[in-house]
Design a protein around this motif. Structure first.
Motif, PDB file in Angstrom:
ATOM      1  N   MET A  67       0.828  -1.179   0.000  1.00 16.20           N
ATOM      2  CA  MET A  67       0.000   0.000   0.000  1.00 16.20           C
ATOM      3  C   MET A  67       0.870   1.239   0.000  1.00 16.20           C
ATOM      4  O   MET A  67       1.908   1.265   0.619  1.00 16.20           O
ATOM      5  N   PRO A  68       0.319   2.339  -0.584  1.00 16.13           N
ATOM      6  CA  PRO A  68       1.094   3.555  -0.643  1.00 16.13           C
ATOM      7  C   PRO A  68       0.880   4.413   0.570  1.00 16.13           C
ATOM      8  O   PRO A  68       0.534   5.580   0.468  1.00 16.13           O
ATOM      9  N   ASP A  91      10.554   0.148 -13.830  1.00 17.93           N
ATOM     10  CA  ASP A  91      11.794  -0.180 -13.126  1.00 17.93           C
ATOM     11  C   ASP A  91      11.540  -0.371 -11.628  1.00 17.93           C
ATOM     12  O   ASP A  91      12.098  -1.285 -11.001  1.00 17.93           O
ATOM     13  N   LEU A  92      10.701   0.471 -11.062  1.00 14.30           N
ATOM     14  CA  LEU A  92      10.366   0.332  -9.649  1.00 14.30           C
ATOM     15  C   LEU A  92       9.644  -0.984  -9.388  1.00 14.30           C
ATOM     16  O   LEU A  92       9.927  -1.678  -8.405  1.00 14.30           O
ATOM     17  N   ALA A  93       8.705  -1.335 -10.268  1.00 11.38           N
ATOM     18  CA  ALA A  93       7.990  -2.603 -10.118  1.00 11.38           C
ATOM     19  C   ALA A  93       8.951  -3.784 -10.211  1.00 11.38           C
ATOM     20  O   ALA A  93       8.846  -4.753  -9.449  1.00 11.38           O
ATOM     21  N   ASP A  94       9.903  -3.708 -11.139  1.00 10.89           N
ATOM     22  CA  ASP A  94      10.908  -4.774 -11.274  1.00 10.89           C
ATOM     23  C   ASP A  94      11.725  -4.914  -9.993  1.00 10.89           C
ATOM     24  O   ASP A  94      11.993  -6.032  -9.528  1.00 10.89           O
ATOM     25  N   ARG A  95      12.107  -3.790  -9.413  1.00 11.96           N
ATOM     26  CA  ARG A  95      12.925  -3.828  -8.199  1.00 11.96           C
ATOM     27  C   ARG A  95      12.133  -4.404  -7.029  1.00 11.96           C
ATOM     28  O   ARG A  95      12.683  -5.120  -6.197  1.00 11.96           O
ATOM     29  N   MET A  96      10.849  -4.109  -6.972  1.00 13.75           N
ATOM     30  CA  MET A  96      10.014  -4.664  -5.905  1.00 13.75           C
ATOM     31  C   MET A  96       9.914  -6.182  -6.001  1.00 13.75           C
ATOM     32  O   MET A  96       9.778  -6.870  -5.005  1.00 13.75           O
ATOM     33  N   GLU A  97       9.979  -6.692  -7.228  1.00 10.53           N
ATOM     34  CA  GLU A  97       9.832  -8.133  -7.443  1.00 10.53           C
ATOM     35  C   GLU A  97      11.167  -8.873  -7.459  1.00 10.53           C
ATOM     36  O   GLU A  97      11.194 -10.091  -7.638  1.00 10.53           O
ATOM     37  N   GLU A 151      12.428  -2.577   2.235  1.00  7.16           N
ATOM     38  CA  GLU A 151      12.759  -1.942   0.963  1.00  7.16           C
ATOM     39  C   GLU A 151      11.563  -1.980   0.008  1.00  7.16           C
ATOM     40  O   GLU A 151      11.311  -1.012  -0.727  1.00  7.16           O
ATOM     41  N   GLN A 152      10.802  -3.067   0.014  1.00  3.78           N
ATOM     42  CA  GLN A 152       9.605  -3.136  -0.815  1.00  3.78           C
ATOM     43  C   GLN A 152       8.606  -2.066  -0.392  1.00  3.78           C
ATOM     44  O   GLN A 152       7.960  -1.447  -1.244  1.00  3.78           O
ATOM     45  N   GLU A 153       8.486  -1.847   0.913  1.00  5.51           N
ATOM     46  CA  GLU A 153       7.587  -0.807   1.411  1.00  5.51           C
ATOM     47  C   GLU A 153       8.025   0.558   0.879  1.00  5.51           C
ATOM     48  O   GLU A 153       7.211   1.378   0.450  1.00  5.51           O
ATOM     49  N   ARG A 154       9.326   0.824   0.905  1.00 10.57           N
ATOM     50  CA  ARG A 154       9.851   2.103   0.424  1.00 10.57           C
ATOM     51  C   ARG A 154       9.614   2.268  -1.076  1.00 10.57           C
ATOM     52  O   ARG A 154       9.194   3.326  -1.547  1.00 10.57           O
ATOM     53  N   LEU A 155       9.886   1.210  -1.837  1.00  5.10           N
ATOM     54  CA  LEU A 155       9.686   1.263  -3.283  1.00  5.10           C
ATOM     55  C   LEU A 155       8.211   1.420  -3.633  1.00  5.10           C
ATOM     56  O   LEU A 155       7.854   2.117  -4.588  1.00  5.10           O
ATOM     57  N   ASN A 156       7.358   0.769  -2.856  1.00  5.01           N
ATOM     58  CA  ASN A 156       5.920   0.886  -3.056  1.00  5.01           C
ATOM     59  C   ASN A 156       5.471   2.334  -2.870  1.00  5.01           C
ATOM     60  O   ASN A 156       4.687   2.874  -3.661  1.00  5.01           O
ATOM     61  N   PHE A 157       5.985   2.964  -1.816  1.00  5.08           N
ATOM     62  CA  PHE A 157       5.671   4.373  -1.574  1.00  5.08           C
ATOM     63  C   PHE A 157       6.088   5.222  -2.779  1.00  5.08           C
ATOM     64  O   PHE A 157       5.335   6.080  -3.246  1.00  5.08           O
ATOM     65  N   GLU A 158       7.287   4.976  -3.295  1.00  2.50           N
ATOM     66  CA  GLU A 158       7.792   5.760  -4.413  1.00  2.50           C
ATOM     67  C   GLU A 158       6.976   5.502  -5.682  1.00  2.50           C
ATOM     68  O   GLU A 158       6.713   6.436  -6.467  1.00  2.50           O
ATOM     69  N   PHE A 159       6.566   4.268  -5.895  1.00  2.00           N
ATOM     70  CA  PHE A 159       5.746   3.904  -7.053  1.00  2.00           C
ATOM     71  C   PHE A 159       4.461   4.741  -7.082  1.00  2.00           C
ATOM     72  O   PHE A 159       4.132   5.384  -8.091  1.00  2.00           O
ATOM     73  N   HIS A 160       3.756   4.745  -5.968  1.00  2.00           N
ATOM     74  CA  HIS A 160       2.493   5.478  -5.922  1.00  2.00           C
ATOM     75  C   HIS A 160       2.715   6.993  -5.883  1.00  2.00           C
ATOM     76  O   HIS A 160       1.910   7.755  -6.427  1.00  2.00           O
ATOM     77  N   ALA A 199       0.312  -7.241  -4.159  1.00  2.00           N
ATOM     78  CA  ALA A 199       0.696  -5.886  -4.570  1.00  2.00           C
ATOM     79  C   ALA A 199       1.408  -5.909  -5.911  1.00  2.00           C
ATOM     80  O   ALA A 199       1.153  -5.065  -6.780  1.00  2.00           O
ATOM     81  N   HIS A 200       2.304  -6.871  -6.109  1.00  3.66           N
ATOM     82  CA  HIS A 200       3.025  -6.960  -7.383  1.00  3.66           C
ATOM     83  C   HIS A 200       2.047  -7.172  -8.540  1.00  3.66           C
ATOM     84  O   HIS A 200       2.173  -6.557  -9.602  1.00  3.66           O
ATOM     85  N   GLU A 201       1.074  -8.051  -8.317  1.00  9.24           N
ATOM     86  CA  GLU A 201       0.070  -8.313  -9.354  1.00  9.24           C
ATOM     87  C   GLU A 201      -0.732  -7.049  -9.656  1.00  9.24           C
ATOM     88  O   GLU A 201      -0.969  -6.701 -10.827  1.00  9.24           O
ATOM     89  N   ASP A 202      -1.131  -6.345  -8.609  1.00 11.56           N
ATOM     90  CA  ASP A 202      -1.905  -5.114  -8.792  1.00 11.56           C
ATOM     91  C   ASP A 202      -1.074  -4.037  -9.494  1.00 11.56           C
ATOM     92  O   ASP A 202      -1.576  -3.313 -10.365  1.00 11.56           O
ATOM     93  N   HIS A 203       0.195  -3.935  -9.121  1.00 11.99           N
ATOM     94  CA  HIS A 203       1.048  -2.915  -9.748  1.00 11.99           C
ATOM     95  C   HIS A 203       1.192  -3.163 -11.248  1.00 11.99           C
ATOM     96  O   HIS A 203       1.224  -2.211 -12.038  1.00 11.99           O
ATOM     97  N   ARG A 204       1.278  -4.422 -11.639  1.00  7.15           N
ATOM     98  CA  ARG A 204       1.364  -4.729 -13.070  1.00  7.15           C
ATOM     99  C   ARG A 204       0.073  -4.345 -13.787  1.00  7.15           C
ATOM    100  O   ARG A 204       0.106  -3.845 -14.924  1.00  7.15           O
TER     101      ARG A 204
END
Length: 225
Positions: free
Chosen positions: A1-2, A119-125, A132-141, A179-184
């Motif tokens: 979540m963002p 690129d952010l989605a790739d890094r999360m996966e 770190e996933q939480e941080r990347l998720n924040f940046e994605f949103h 979250a990864h599925e939703d981000h895609r």
């Protein structure tokens, strides 16, 4: 979540001390450490945080406006009695505003900005740890929200983000995969410049997050008497 980077506010001036106090009280409420109806010991909290009581009092006023705390005349500040639907409704509102931002972003994002989101989605996966996933998720949103090019929407989202429960990636074993599925799905809609689909997918992403927030709070004993 963002909802957050997972990091609390930095110490510093009065505004930062107030934010620090508010962040800590929210954390204790949504972790079940402070229960509904429990009085908040302002003096003890000030001692624990190493700050004066003034930013504690100011934080409690903010939290009263958020519905997290309730002030009772001549008795003090108590943890408000929030229902499961209160939590769900908050995430739904968060999703509606985020969905509007995504709808705008679908029209505004440059090819370079879209690539940065991929690129952010790739890094999360890629096996990053949960923090770190939480941080990347924040940046994605955050990037999607700013691409809406609306200061008002960003301001509203900033207020909403402060008042949700945190730690989805650490607390929910199944959340990273969801979250990864939703981000895609969000990226597919943005890449297709489908404003309506971007809005719909983001709204559902947050609605599902609300259900998980309720489940998390249930496990933490938030509604235990």
């Amino acid at each position: 979540m963002p909802d957050s980077t997972g990091a609390g506010p930095r110490r510093g001036g009065p505004a930062n001390l107030k934010a620090l106090a508010a962040h800590e009280i929210r954390r204790r409420v949504f972790s079940g450490q402070l229960r509904a109806g429990e009085k908040i010991d302002q003096e003890a909290l000030a001692d624990e945080l190493g700050i004066s009581k003034l930013p504690i009092r100011e934080a409690l006023i903010t939290l009263d406006h958020e519905g997290v705390v309730e002030h009772i005349a001549r008795r003090g500040a108590f943890v408000a009695r929030m229902t499961r639907d209160d939590i769900r409704d908050h995430y739904r509102v968060f999703g509606l505003v985020s969905g509007l931002a995504a709808e705008r972003a679908a029209k505004n994002l440059s090819p370079e900005s879209l690539q940065a989101l991929h690129d952010l989605a790739d890094r999360m996966e890629s096996g990053a740890d949960r923090a770190e996933q939480e941080r990347l998720n924040f940046e994605f949103h955050r990037r999607i929200n700013y691409a809406a090019d609306s200061r008002r929407l960003v301001s509203i989202l900033g207020i909403l983000a402060k008042t949700v429960s945190h730690g989805f990636y650490e607390a929910h074993e199944d959340w990273p995969g969801k979250a990864h599925e939703d981000h895609r799905k969000i990226l597919n809609a943005l890449s297709a410049r489908s404003a309506a689909r971007a809005r719909s997918v983001v709204e559902k992403h947050f609605s599902d997050g609300g259900e998980r927030a309720v489940a998390l709070l249930e496990r933490q004993g938030f509604w235990d008497s």
